[in-house]
Design a protein around this motif. Structure first.
Motif, mmCIF file in Angstrom:
data_model
loop_
_atom_site.group_PDB
_atom_site.id
_atom_site.type_symbol
_atom_site.label_atom_id
_atom_site.label_comp_id
_atom_site.label_asym_id
_atom_site.label_seq_id
_atom_site.Cartn_x
_atom_site.Cartn_y
_atom_site.Cartn_z
ATOM 1 N N CYS A 4 -37.029 -21.818 65.359
ATOM 2 C CA CYS A 4 -36.141 -22.721 64.818
ATOM 3 C C CYS A 4 -34.546 -22.477 65.398
ATOM 4 C CB CYS A 4 -35.852 -22.721 63.295
ATOM 5 S SG CYS A 4 -37.671 -23.130 62.395
ATOM 6 N N LEU A 5 -34.296 -21.321 65.584
ATOM 7 C CA LEU A 5 -32.889 -21.248 66.314
ATOM 8 C C LEU A 5 -32.599 -21.877 67.646
ATOM 9 C CD1 LEU A 5 -30.540 -19.478 65.419
ATOM 10 C CD2 LEU A 5 -31.402 -17.495 66.714
ATOM 11 N N LEU A 6 -33.950 -21.581 68.394
ATOM 12 C CA LEU A 6 -34.105 -22.648 69.669
ATOM 13 C C LEU A 6 -33.737 -23.986 69.705
ATOM 14 C CD1 LEU A 6 -36.710 -20.500 71.557
ATOM 15 C CD2 LEU A 6 -34.260 -20.435 71.983
ATOM 16 N N VAL A 7 -34.304 -24.512 68.596
ATOM 17 C CA VAL A 7 -34.599 -25.842 68.400
ATOM 18 C C VAL A 7 -32.963 -26.321 67.790
ATOM 19 C CG1 VAL A 7 -35.252 -27.971 66.980
ATOM 20 C CG2 VAL A 7 -36.851 -26.065 67.791
ATOM 21 N N PHE A 8 -32.466 -25.494 66.987
ATOM 22 C CA PHE A 8 -31.250 -25.618 66.582
ATOM 23 C C PHE A 8 -30.131 -25.626 67.628
ATOM 24 C CE2 PHE A 8 -26.960 -23.851 65.092
ATOM 25 C CZ PHE A 8 -26.515 -24.909 64.246
ATOM 26 N N GLY A 9 -30.067 -24.693 68.603
ATOM 27 C CA GLY A 9 -29.387 -24.617 69.832
ATOM 28 C C GLY A 9 -29.458 -25.770 70.837
ATOM 29 N N PHE A 10 -30.829 -26.178 70.902
ATOM 30 C CA PHE A 10 -30.850 -27.529 71.866
ATOM 31 C C PHE A 10 -30.284 -28.709 71.182
ATOM 32 C CE2 PHE A 10 -34.411 -24.877 73.907
ATOM 33 C CZ PHE A 10 -33.837 -24.732 74.983
ATOM 34 N N ARG A 11 -30.425 -28.967 69.931
ATOM 35 C CA ARG A 11 -29.896 -29.908 68.970
ATOM 36 C C ARG A 11 -28.345 -30.165 69.292
ATOM 37 N NH1 ARG A 11 -31.891 -33.987 66.340
ATOM 38 N NH2 ARG A 11 -30.544 -35.121 64.937
ATOM 39 N N GLN A 12 -27.862 -28.781 68.893
ATOM 40 C CA GLN A 12 -26.411 -28.794 69.110
ATOM 41 C C GLN A 12 -25.818 -29.254 70.700
ATOM 42 O OE1 GLN A 12 -25.102 -28.520 65.919
ATOM 43 N NE2 GLN A 12 -27.265 -28.342 65.788
ATOM 44 N N ILE A 13 -26.475 -28.786 71.561
ATOM 45 C CA ILE A 13 -26.051 -29.078 73.117
ATOM 46 C C ILE A 13 -26.256 -30.568 73.135
ATOM 47 C CG2 ILE A 13 -26.606 -29.060 75.331
ATOM 48 C CD1 ILE A 13 -27.817 -26.073 74.655
ATOM 49 N N ARG A 14 -27.328 -31.375 72.581
ATOM 50 C CA ARG A 14 -27.441 -32.628 72.624
ATOM 51 C C ARG A 14 -26.397 -33.479 72.140
ATOM 52 N NH1 ARG A 14 -29.887 -36.945 70.147
ATOM 53 N NH2 ARG A 14 -30.716 -35.607 68.576
ATOM 54 N N LEU A 15 -26.024 -32.956 70.730
ATOM 55 C CA LEU A 15 -25.032 -33.401 69.910
ATOM 56 C C LEU A 15 -23.443 -33.332 70.510
ATOM 57 C CD1 LEU A 15 -26.210 -32.568 66.227
ATOM 58 C CD2 LEU A 15 -26.238 -35.009 67.156
ATOM 59 N N GLN A 16 -23.345 -32.399 71.322
ATOM 60 C CA GLN A 16 -21.983 -32.083 71.825
ATOM 61 C C GLN A 16 -21.604 -33.376 72.616
ATOM 62 O OE1 GLN A 16 -22.333 -27.283 72.122
ATOM 63 N NE2 GLN A 16 -22.383 -28.576 74.073
ATOM 64 N N ARG A 17 -22.676 -34.099 73.235
ATOM 65 C CA ARG A 17 -22.234 -35.353 73.927
ATOM 66 C C ARG A 17 -21.658 -36.399 73.120
ATOM 67 N NH1 ARG A 17 -28.008 -34.553 75.722
ATOM 68 N NH2 ARG A 17 -28.065 -32.993 77.683
#
Length: 498
Positions: free
Chosen positions: A253-266
């Motif tokens: 879940c931490l990996l999913v959370f991290g990837f989601r934050q990277i996408r949301l940074q855009r």
């Protein structure tokens, strides 16, 4: 409102402080000290609670575990919250929740209500330190940040260090309820002063919150910290399946959370902005802090066991022996901050990590005949000088290069990973102690010296963590604030750090 007079020499870079700025920081310091003090106040109360509430030790431990889990889940959201709500709103919400939880804890008729009260307390505590650190970064000129971060380090490190002493004194003469009822008036007064005097800092961001990210924080950070704690609770006696499952799910879940934050940074709408890791100074300082926290949190847990089980001290005597370390850190914090402002972080951090490692080695060769005064001196040097020279320079140097739009996210990231490091340090050192103790006992060593051997092993592992931090400190250079940060800095890419 925005404090425009604090930004006279350029956008985002404060050059002087007003009396109102100092009032804001003072109110937040008092409130933060009270809520963080409460975090460790339960550490020596478990035997009394077991007797009064008719619960087992494993049940009672949830009063601390639930507090830590709540902190681990909520702190990652504070970067977003601090940008969306005003300073006054966040302060009143955080300290109001803490006061409510403290009152409920003091009046709790049984364990279930007390557990709920601790969760409410933790909900307020989670927000307070990121709020304080973000406010300091917004209001304090870069040339004086070291001095103010020295004061912040008193809150972060000294308050939990003296928590066991405070609770030991209270429990010596009063009911466990007074651990909360004595704290409540202080917190309530701070809340009232804040309502009357606190002004808003910075500007609000109106982006909506990403609920999927919020939902991911519960398994990502909660299960990860829970898994680490279960390893510690297992005491090294085999591999606890619960801990493995919790860690695997938590990491996924931490990996999913991290990837989601990277996408949301855009879109400029992450819950926790991971662009802070794009700054070299932030990364270097963070690693040193985390290694120091592994050693410190483990030490705070292992040393009382050593003093009580090997030297036969009472909980009150244990707390009193550890108290000078907290007092020395309080004295040293602002001094170390001023030294950072003048000389930079490298020498201070190397001395601090070196002292931490040496003192842990000294504990690793001590035994039941070591004078108590010497143990007290070793602990005071380790905490007051060692950790003091690590925390203040590393926090200041790591957060300094961030542009203002990343202040709250940098503070939240720092506090989140400190919680993880604390849980990891506790789990690691407790497991190592149990494994070594069991091995010595099976080889025929008597119970006392088997226990002592396990404690020595955990101290040595802490010393190794501090030694690694010492090496890494040699590569730290003094960071500088971003010129024109907040307006001139890119909102999508980190500014190159030193």
């Amino acid at each position: 409102m925005t404090t425009t007079d604090a930004y006279s020499a350029g956008p985002g870079v404060p050059q002087r402080m007003t009396a109102g700025d100092r009032t804001v920081i003072g109110i937040l310091l008092i409130a933060a000290f009270v809520v963080i003090l409460n975090e460790t106040i339960m550490s020596v109360a478990l035997p009394r609670l077991m007797e009064d509430l008719h619960i087992t030790a494993s049940t009672g431990q949830w009063l601390t575990t639930a507090f830590m889990l709540t902190m681990a889940v909520l702190i990652p959201t504070t970067g977003f919250v601090l940008q969306r709500l005003t300073t006054r709103t966040v302060f009143i919400l955080a300290l109001g929740l803490f006061c409510l939880g403290t009152l409920l804890a003091g009046l709790a008729p049984g364990f279930a209500v007390l557990l709920i009260a601790r969760i409410i307390q933790a909900s307020g505590t989670a927000v307070m330190i990121p709020l304080l650190m973000t406010t300091v970064l917004n209001l304090v000129p870069p040339a004086r940040r070291g001095t103010f971060m020295g004061t912040v380090s008193i809150v972060i490190a000294v308050a939990p260090a003296i928590g066991p002493t405070v609770s030991g004194l209270i429990l010596q003469y009063l009911s466990w309820r007074f651990m909360f009822l004595i704290v409540l008036p202080i917190a309530a007064i701070a809340l009232i002063i804040g309502i009357l005097r606190l002004t808003n800092i910075g500007e609000k961001d109106e982006h909506p919150i990403d609920m999927a990210s919020v939902a991911l924080t519960i398994p990502a950070f909660g299960l990860f910290v829970f898994g680490l704690n279960q390893f510690g609770a297992g005491g090294g006696g085999g591999v606890p399946v619960t801990a493995i499952v919790a860690l695997v799910i938590g990491i996924a879940c931490l990996l999913v959370f991290g990837f989601r934050q990277i996408r949301l940074q855009r879109s400029g709408n992450p819950l926790l902005d991971l662009r802070v890791f794009g700054f070299t100074d932030f990364r270097k300082s963070l690693v040193v802090i985390l290694l120091g926290m592994v050693a410190m949190f483990g030490m705070i847990l292992i040393l009382p066991l050593y003093l009580q089980q090997v030297h036969g001290l009472s909980t009150l005597a244990t707390g009193l022996l550890m108290l000078p370390g907290g007092i020395l850190m309080a004295i040293m914090g602002p001094i170390i901050g001023r030294l950072y402002d003048r000389y930079g972080p490298k020498v201070l951090m190397m001395i601090g990590t070196g002292l931490l490692s040496l003192m842990l080695v000294a504990f690793a060769v001590s035994d039941e005949n070591t004078p108590l005064w010497l143990l007290g001196v070793q602990y005071a040097l380790m905490m007051g000088a060692g950790m003091g020279m690590i925390m203040t320079p590393a926090m200041t140097n790591g957060l300094n290069p961030l542009p203002p739009h990343l202040y709250s996210h940098g503070s939240a990231t720092l506090m989140t990973l400190q919680q993880v490091a604390g849980a990891a340090g506790t789990a690691l050192l407790i497991a190592i102690m149990a494994i070594r103790t069991g091995a010595l006992a099976r080889s025929g060593v008597d119970a006392l010296h088997a226990q002592l051997g396990g404690i020595h092993a955990s101290f040595l592992v802490g010393a190794v963590a501090a030694a690694i931090a010492f090496v890494l400190s040699a590569f730290v250079t003094k960071s500088a604030p971003v010129e024109g940060a907040g307006h001139g800095a890119s909102e999508s890419e980190p500014v190159a750090a030193h």
